[in-house]
Enzyme design. Structure first.
Site, PDB file in Angstrom:
ATOM      1  N   ASN A  36      26.817  61.739  14.690  1.00  0.00           N
ATOM      2  CA  ASN A  36      27.720  62.275  13.672  1.00  0.00           C
ATOM      3  C   ASN A  36      28.836  61.315  13.291  1.00  0.00           C
ATOM      4  O   ASN A  36      29.388  61.403  12.206  1.00  0.00           O
ATOM      5  CB  ASN A  36      28.314  63.613  14.140  1.00  0.00           C
ATOM      6  CG  ASN A  36      28.850  63.563  15.542  1.00  0.00           C
ATOM      7  OD1 ASN A  36      28.134  63.211  16.476  1.00  0.00           O
ATOM      8  ND2 ASN A  36      30.109  63.879  15.703  1.00  0.00           N
ATOM      9  N   GLN A  69      23.034  66.728  12.174  1.00  0.00           N
ATOM     10  CA  GLN A  69      23.363  65.842  11.047  1.00  0.00           C
ATOM     11  C   GLN A  69      22.113  65.408  10.273  1.00  0.00           C
ATOM     12  O   GLN A  69      22.216  64.638   9.312  1.00  0.00           O
ATOM     13  CB  GLN A  69      24.099  64.590  11.553  1.00  0.00           C
ATOM     14  CG  GLN A  69      25.461  64.877  12.168  1.00  0.00           C
ATOM     15  CD  GLN A  69      26.533  65.261  11.144  1.00  0.00           C
ATOM     16  OE1 GLN A  69      26.388  65.009   9.945  1.00  0.00           O
ATOM     17  NE2 GLN A  69      27.605  65.879  11.600  1.00  0.00           N
ATOM     18  N   SER A 115      22.766  73.254  12.299  1.00  0.00           N
ATOM     19  CA  SER A 115      24.035  73.900  11.937  1.00  0.00           C
ATOM     20  C   SER A 115      24.067  74.129  10.426  1.00  0.00           C
ATOM     21  O   SER A 115      23.650  73.264   9.649  1.00  0.00           O
ATOM     22  CB  SER A 115      25.196  72.992  12.344  1.00  0.00           C
ATOM     23  OG  SER A 115      26.389  73.434  11.743  1.00  0.00           O
ATOM     24  N   GLY A 116      24.603  75.283  10.001  1.00  0.00           N
ATOM     25  CA  GLY A 116      24.617  75.616   8.577  1.00  0.00           C
ATOM     26  C   GLY A 116      25.569  74.796   7.732  1.00  0.00           C
ATOM     27  O   GLY A 116      25.216  74.303   6.658  1.00  0.00           O
ATOM     28  N   HIS A 117      26.806  74.603   8.242  1.00  0.00           N
ATOM     29  CA  HIS A 117      27.833  74.075   7.334  1.00  0.00           C
ATOM     30  C   HIS A 117      27.724  72.577   7.074  1.00  0.00           C
ATOM     31  O   HIS A 117      28.487  72.024   6.282  1.00  0.00           O
ATOM     32  CB  HIS A 117      29.240  74.448   7.836  1.00  0.00           C
ATOM     33  CG  HIS A 117      29.693  73.777   9.083  1.00  0.00           C
ATOM     34  ND1 HIS A 117      30.719  72.866   9.101  1.00  0.00           N
ATOM     35  CD2 HIS A 117      29.284  73.882  10.359  1.00  0.00           C
ATOM     36  CE1 HIS A 117      30.930  72.466  10.343  1.00  0.00           C
ATOM     37  NE2 HIS A 117      30.063  73.059  11.136  1.00  0.00           N
ATOM     38  N   THR A 128      24.712  91.733  16.646  1.00  0.00           N
ATOM     39  CA  THR A 128      24.285  92.016  15.270  1.00  0.00           C
ATOM     40  C   THR A 128      24.283  90.720  14.464  1.00  0.00           C
ATOM     41  O   THR A 128      25.259  89.968  14.478  1.00  0.00           O
ATOM     42  CB  THR A 128      25.239  93.047  14.623  1.00  0.00           C
ATOM     43  OG1 THR A 128      25.272  94.190  15.479  1.00  0.00           O
ATOM     44  CG2 THR A 128      24.764  93.443  13.234  1.00  0.00           C
ATOM     45  N   CYS A 141      42.134  64.644  18.943  1.00  0.00           N
ATOM     46  CA  CYS A 141      43.545  64.799  19.259  1.00  0.00           C
ATOM     47  C   CYS A 141      43.640  65.728  20.453  1.00  0.00           C
ATOM     48  O   CYS A 141      43.184  66.856  20.408  1.00  0.00           O
ATOM     49  CB  CYS A 141      44.265  65.385  18.048  1.00  0.00           C
ATOM     50  SG  CYS A 141      46.006  65.089  18.116  1.00  0.00           S
TER      51      CYS A 141
HETATM   52  N1  PLP Z   1      26.290  68.462  16.872  1.00  0.00           N
HETATM   53  C1  PLP Z   1      26.655  67.537  15.974  1.00  0.00           C
HETATM   54  C2  PLP Z   1      25.944  66.229  15.944  1.00  0.00           C
HETATM   55  C3  PLP Z   1      27.681  67.795  15.069  1.00  0.00           C
HETATM   56  O1  PLP Z   1      28.044  66.863  14.180  1.00  0.00           O
HETATM   57  C4  PLP Z   1      28.339  69.061  15.135  1.00  0.00           C
HETATM   58  C5  PLP Z   1      29.491  69.340  14.248  1.00  0.00           C
HETATM   59  O2  PLP Z   1      30.322  68.492  14.001  1.00  0.00           O
HETATM   60  C6  PLP Z   1      27.906  69.997  16.075  1.00  0.00           C
HETATM   61  C7  PLP Z   1      26.890  69.668  16.934  1.00  0.00           C
HETATM   62  C8  PLP Z   1      28.543  71.355  16.162  1.00  0.00           C
HETATM   63  O3  PLP Z   1      28.087  72.183  15.109  1.00  0.00           O
HETATM   64  P1  PLP Z   1      28.927  73.460  14.671  1.00  0.00           P
HETATM   65  O4  PLP Z   1      30.148  72.972  13.971  1.00  0.00           O
HETATM   66  O5  PLP Z   1      28.001  74.225  13.770  1.00  0.00           O
HETATM   67  O6  PLP Z   1      29.220  74.239  15.897  1.00  0.00           O
END
Ligand code: PLP
Length: 389
Positions: A153, A181, A201-203, A239, A324
């Site tokens: 990431n 990613q 991951s969705g977002h 749920t 941080c």
């Molecule tokens: N794994 C990786 C490589 C990610 O970049 C992230 C989010 O930054 C996550 C896991 C965590 O995902 P989530 O934010 O959906 O919990």
């Protein structure tokens, strides 16, 4: 307030309009409890199952191999802790991973180490790409499980997941990859890819925050994640977030259709790299074998946090890899894993571009980077030994 230039798409992305549409329909109209036995509940259940079909289809999984979660962090926790529990039953207490995983993986592993598991973190090399031979060398008779991220990431480097998966198959090791990613970036076909568990991951792909999924290959032994009702076959009670799940299904399909955008995003990134190199900056991680939009860069002697805050004044959003902690900025564990010391690691700045960025925005960011670089070097030199006042 200057115009916003958003170059932090690995942190999170704007949701797609079709995702928003699908979610709002569920929230306002199909809001029934998917476990209810009347038809209105059945409508919600069908929405969830359609999303499961869409996601499994996109990654080459069987429909029953996809389980919904609250995001990538939960998927990683479940994959790692759930599989470790099953490995323990077989007397396997050794796990292989790397030092540059996401904290969701590293912290899960740390918990297991406190419980008596032994973890080997293999070297990722100066270019941020694991050598499959290093992986093979780390295998022991009691290795039960391995977790290696598909693409990083922070620096975007893509790992030889198929090769590592082959080794795991040959040696009977359960293999998990964090593909958070990667979905929508690189085609994944689990019919041929030797991976047993995979996190989504969705977002990161145009769906909502707080939703994700885990792929668990049929036959893989794993402990359940959440006690409660019988949702997700009793493995993950609670749920379901029907609206977010509906959106995730749409986003995965949409991401698949946007493959052509990647060439344009690469063009933006490469133009950015050229500009940074011309200014004497450096690039972290392999320049080519990385995700299309990722550019992790640094200038000697300039703290990444300072650059991020300076660019913020111009409406430019990017990030440092640093966390941080208690008010102090910690050096990125990923950049340190590439072989840099803490001071150099704190120089890293990550830009992650998307199809919404433009060539003009890249020029503008480069322009502002040049401004900050020139004024700091003129004032302090570039020996890396100054603090910003
Ligand atoms: N794994 C990786 C490589 C990610 O970049 C992230 C989010 O930054 C996550 C896991 C965590 O995902 P989530 O934010 O959906 O919990």
């Amino acid at each position: 307030m200057p115009k916003l230039i958003y170059a932090d798409n690995a942190a999170t992305k704007r949701i797609y309009p079709d995702v928003f549409q699908a979610m709002s329909t569920v929230l306002l109209e199909d809001f029934g409890n998917p476990s209810a036995i009347y038809d209105f509940g059945g409508r919600a259940r069908n929405i969830i199952e359609s999303a499961r079909v869409a996601i499994s289809g996109a990654i080459g999984a069987n429909v029953g191999e996809v389980y919904f979660t609250s995001g990538g962090t939960e998927a990683d926790n479940w994959a790692i802790k759930g599989t470790a529990a099953a490995c323990l039953q077989r007397g396997k207490k050794h796990i292989i991973s790397t030092a540059f995983e996401h904290h969701a993986v590293l912290e899960s592993l740390k918990t297991l180490q406190h419980q008596g598991f032994d973890v080997t973190y293999i070297d990722i090399g100066a270019n941020g790409i694991i050598l499959p031979e290093r992986f093979r060398e780390a295998v022991r008779a009691d290795t039960g499980f391995a977790t290696i991220m598909f693409a990083n990431n922070e620096i975007g480097t893509i790992q030889p997941i198929a090769e590592i998966g082959e080794i795991c198959r040959e040696l009977g090791i359960i293999f998990h990859t964090d593909a958070v990613q990667v979905i929508g970036e690189i085609g994944i076909d689990l019919r041929s890819l030797p991976v047993d568990l995979l996190s989504i991951s969705g977002h990161k792909i145009g769906a909502a925050k707080g939703v994700g999924a885990i792929y668990i290959r049929d036959g893989v032994e794993i402990a359940k994640f959440m006690d409660g009702g019988s949702q997700e076959k009793g493995y993950r009670a609670g749920t379901e977030n029907t609206a977010a799940i509906a959106g995730l299904g749409v986003a995965v399909e949409e991401a698949g259709k946007r493959k052509n955008d990647k060439e344009f995003i690469k063009e933006l990134r490469d133009k950015f790299f050229d500009g940074v190199l011309q200014m004497g900056g450096r690039i972290h991680g392999d320049k080519k074998n990385r995700l299309a939009g990722n550019a992790n860069i640094a200038f000697d002697g300039l703290e990444g946090e300072f650059i991020v805050l300076f660019l913020n004044n111009y409406g430019i959003c990017c990030s440092t890899g640093s966390a941080c902690n208690a008010g102090a900025v910690e050096a990125s564990h990923v950049i340190k894993a590439l072989g840099f010391d803490s001071k150099k690691a704190k120089e890293a700045v990550r830009f992650t571009f998307s199809e919404e960025n433009t060539i003009e925005e890249i020029d503008y960011i480069l322009d502002k980077l040049k401004e900050i670089r020139n004024s700091c070097y003129a004032r302090y030199g570039n020996d890396g030994d100054y603090s910003v006042d």
